[in-house]
Design an enzyme around this catalytic site. Structure first.
Site, PDB file in Angstrom:
ATOM      1  N   ARG A  46       0.825  -1.189   0.143  1.00 28.20           N
ATOM      2  CA  ARG A  46      -0.022   0.087  -0.199  1.00 28.20           C
ATOM      3  C   ARG A  46       0.819   1.261  -0.117  1.00 28.20           C
ATOM      4  O   ARG A  46       0.584   2.350  -0.469  1.00 28.20           O
ATOM      5  CB  ARG A  46      -0.975   0.071   1.227  1.00 28.20           C
ATOM      6  CG  ARG A  46      -1.804   0.883   1.188  1.00 28.20           C
ATOM      7  CD  ARG A  46      -3.093   0.869   2.144  1.00 28.20           C
ATOM      8  NE  ARG A  46      -3.139  -0.361   3.021  1.00 28.20           N
ATOM      9  CZ  ARG A  46      -2.636  -0.105   4.266  1.00 28.20           C
ATOM     10  NH1 ARG A  46      -2.061   0.935   4.769  1.00 28.20           N
ATOM     11  NH2 ARG A  46      -2.779  -1.142   5.094  1.00 28.20           N
ATOM     12  N   TYR A  98     -12.961  18.765 -14.709  1.00 24.56           N
ATOM     13  CA  TYR A  98     -13.341  17.464 -15.039  1.00 24.56           C
ATOM     14  C   TYR A  98     -14.579  16.873 -14.151  1.00 24.56           C
ATOM     15  O   TYR A  98     -14.650  17.533 -12.907  1.00 24.56           O
ATOM     16  CB  TYR A  98     -12.211  16.453 -14.579  1.00 24.56           C
ATOM     17  CG  TYR A  98     -12.334  15.077 -14.652  1.00 24.56           C
ATOM     18  CD1 TYR A  98     -12.736  14.225 -15.950  1.00 24.56           C
ATOM     19  CD2 TYR A  98     -12.453  14.302 -13.495  1.00 24.56           C
ATOM     20  CE1 TYR A  98     -13.106  13.044 -16.232  1.00 24.56           C
ATOM     21  CE2 TYR A  98     -12.940  12.728 -13.699  1.00 24.56           C
ATOM     22  CZ  TYR A  98     -13.181  12.233 -15.152  1.00 24.56           C
ATOM     23  OH  TYR A  98     -13.596  11.007 -15.090  1.00 24.56           O
ATOM     24  N   ASP A 167      -4.375  19.847 -12.746  1.00 20.26           N
ATOM     25  CA  ASP A 167      -4.476  18.647 -13.174  1.00 20.26           C
ATOM     26  C   ASP A 167      -3.928  18.645 -14.646  1.00 20.26           C
ATOM     27  O   ASP A 167      -4.734  19.461 -15.289  1.00 20.26           O
ATOM     28  CB  ASP A 167      -6.022  18.383 -13.196  1.00 20.26           C
ATOM     29  CG  ASP A 167      -6.592  17.010 -13.756  1.00 20.26           C
ATOM     30  OD1 ASP A 167      -5.768  16.496 -14.888  1.00 20.26           O
ATOM     31  OD2 ASP A 167      -7.449  16.818 -13.577  1.00 20.26           O
ATOM     32  N   LYS A 191      -5.177   8.062 -19.277  1.00 21.26           N
ATOM     33  CA  LYS A 191      -5.388   8.868 -20.625  1.00 21.26           C
ATOM     34  C   LYS A 191      -4.099   8.609 -21.499  1.00 21.26           C
ATOM     35  O   LYS A 191      -3.859   7.554 -21.804  1.00 21.26           O
ATOM     36  CB  LYS A 191      -5.592   9.993 -20.181  1.00 21.26           C
ATOM     37  CG  LYS A 191      -6.882  10.337 -19.287  1.00 21.26           C
ATOM     38  CD  LYS A 191      -8.202   9.769 -19.839  1.00 21.26           C
ATOM     39  CE  LYS A 191      -9.166   9.668 -18.867  1.00 21.26           C
ATOM     40  NZ  LYS A 191      -9.699  10.870 -17.961  1.00 21.26           N
TER      41      LYS A 191
HETATM   42  C1  LIG Z   1     -10.282  11.114 -16.808  1.00 21.27           C
HETATM   43  C2  LIG Z   1     -10.005  12.505 -16.047  1.00 21.27           C
HETATM   44  C3  LIG Z   1      -9.786  12.218 -14.608  1.00 21.27           C
HETATM   45  C4  LIG Z   1      -9.926  10.892 -13.945  1.00 21.27           C
HETATM   46  O1  LIG Z   1      -9.076   9.974 -13.881  1.00 21.27           O
HETATM   47  P1  LIG Z   1      -9.616   8.669 -13.845  1.00 21.27           P
HETATM   48  O2  LIG Z   1      -8.350   7.767 -14.322  1.00 21.27           O
HETATM   49  O3  LIG Z   1     -10.951   8.166 -14.993  1.00 21.27           O
HETATM   50  O4  LIG Z   1      -9.947   8.308 -12.423  1.00 21.27           O
HETATM   51  C5  LIG Z   1      -9.265  13.561 -14.019  1.00 21.27           C
HETATM   52  N1  LIG Z   1      -9.004  14.832 -14.942  1.00 21.27           N
HETATM   53  C6  LIG Z   1      -9.078  14.514 -16.077  1.00 21.27           C
HETATM   54  C7  LIG Z   1      -8.772  15.838 -16.656  1.00 21.27           C
HETATM   55  C8  LIG Z   1      -9.411  13.485 -16.902  1.00 21.27           C
HETATM   56  O5  LIG Z   1      -9.547  13.768 -18.249  1.00 21.27           O
END
Ligand SMILES: *Cc1c(COP(=O)(O)O)cnc(C)c1O
Length: 379
Positions: A46, A98, A167, A191
């Protein structure tokens, strides 16, 4: 080392057991101590795992971070970063973040007494009230691709004892929030980093030693570490991230030109496209990188539902950044959690579609879009 070398060689073969060319998947939930109170480098999965650590080390090299922590998803990374806040503090979010982040604010932060506001005027704020603990930005934003001046936000936050969380999922290359002074940079590794639509993951990075230690401890506490197999997939994805991203950007440029002149497209949204100011800021902080996401509002003469269903190469699915092209309807998918009123205020209309452009042949993608437009025209 240049970026493409770092992506592949950040973890050198010599660091792998038996000099294996790739980092193996290390499955061990716990590790023995030599004697009581003498733990080794690894204690419990963890907190730390060799495969995950190789991924985190690579992320540090690629993003210019001193500390990186991998999480089970992008939402895990967001949960982790926002866990730095205390009850009574406030987070200022840029507008059109998001959808999952907004849902987290509504469902979790409200419950634990962390205040938040969605703001469209962050760049013009002169000061912050003393309860603001963090400014949280996404640039380009999702799904309208608005640009926020990272340096300006950093100066504002730091003059007011607040941290900046960015982000950076949409710009994993060409834009470095950490280098621009952001305290915490996070990504949905699901992504562009993973890139193949087969694994969830996230990373939280910082250059601040105290923040790095706190984030590590919180990750262990929350129980949201990335699993070893997924760490392996992310490491594997990382190696081709620039090759894929470059191909995606090239396709996106072609598709942008095609959409610009099509009568079905009423309004087009792309990184740096909203105004001369945004273009200049995006040029300065991201080299004007177009990325691989475009959104557009469809003309009333066309049926957006029929258009989406008529596409053969773009699947209707959430997510972006993968080798496969996708189309998303933000109002019912990524931004459903905003609710109708807030979507209307922010400008996420029902006829807005978001394209996530993949690595297929650009001409094939354009032919697919053209065919679907023709099918979607109302008679
Ligand atoms: C997809 C996404 C998230 C969340 O990510 P997950 O891996 O689906 O939990 C957060 N921020 C952005 C900009 C995203 O495109």
């Amino acid at each position: 080392m240049k970026i493409q070398t770092k992506l592949i060689k950040a973890v050198h073969t010599k660091q792998n057991p038996y000099s294996a060319i790739t980092t193996p998947i290390f499955l061990a939930s716990t590790y023995a101590q030599g004697e009581i109170n003498k733990p080794g480098e690894f204690e419990y999965q963890r907190g730390k795992n060799p495969t995950t650590k190789a991924f985190e080390d690579s992320i540090c090299a690629v993003f210019g971070a001193s500390y990186a922590h991998a999480t089970a998803s992008g939402m895990g990374a967001i949960t982790l970063a926002l866990s730095l806040l205390k009850t009574g503090q406030k987070v200022l979010f840029c507008e059109n973040i998001y959808g999952g982040t907004f849902r987290y604010a509504k469902k979790i932060m409200e419950n634990i007494g962390i205040k938040y506001e969605l703001r469209s005027d962050l760049e013009s704020l002169e000061s912050l009230s003393s309860d603001v603990g963090a400014i949280y930005i996404e640039t380009p934003s999702n799904p309208l691709l608005n640009i926020t001046d990272i340096k300006k936000i950093v100066a504002l936050a730091h003059a007011n004892n607040a941290i900046v969380i960015a982000d950076n999922t949409f710009m994993p290359l060409f834009q470095s929030p950490l280098a621009l002074g952001v305290d915490v940079e996070l990504h949905s590794a699901t992504k562009f980093i993973g890139g193949h639509g087969d694994a969830l993951g996230g990373v939280v990075c910082t250059n601040d030693k105290a923040l790095g230690a706190k984030i590590g401890s919180l990750k262990n506490t929350l129980g949201i570490a990335l699993a070893p197999f997924d760490s392996y997939l992310m490491l594997r994805g990382l190696k081709t991230m620039k090759l894929r991203f470059d191909a995606q950007i090239a396709n996106t440029k072609k598709i942008l030109e095609f959409l610009k002149s099509h009568e079905a497209v009423q309004k087009l949204y792309f990184a740096g496209g909203a105004s001369e100011h945004e273009r200049a800021v995006h040029e300065a902080q991201a080299g004007g990188c177009l990325g691989a996401v475009l959104s557009f509002e469809m003309s009333e003469k066309y049926c957006y539902k029929r258009f989406a269903s008529s596409l053969e190469l773009f699947d209707i699915a959430s997510s972006l950044g993968g080798v496969e092209s996708l189309i998303c309807h933000p109002a019912t998918m990524s931004h459903a959690s905003y609710g109708e009123q807030l979507r209307a205020k922010i400008g996420i209309k029902d006829n807005l579609l978001r394209l996530a452009i993949g690595c297929e042949d650009g001409e094939d993608l354009i032919a697919d879009l053209a065919k679907a437009f023709a099918k979607a025209k109302k008679s």
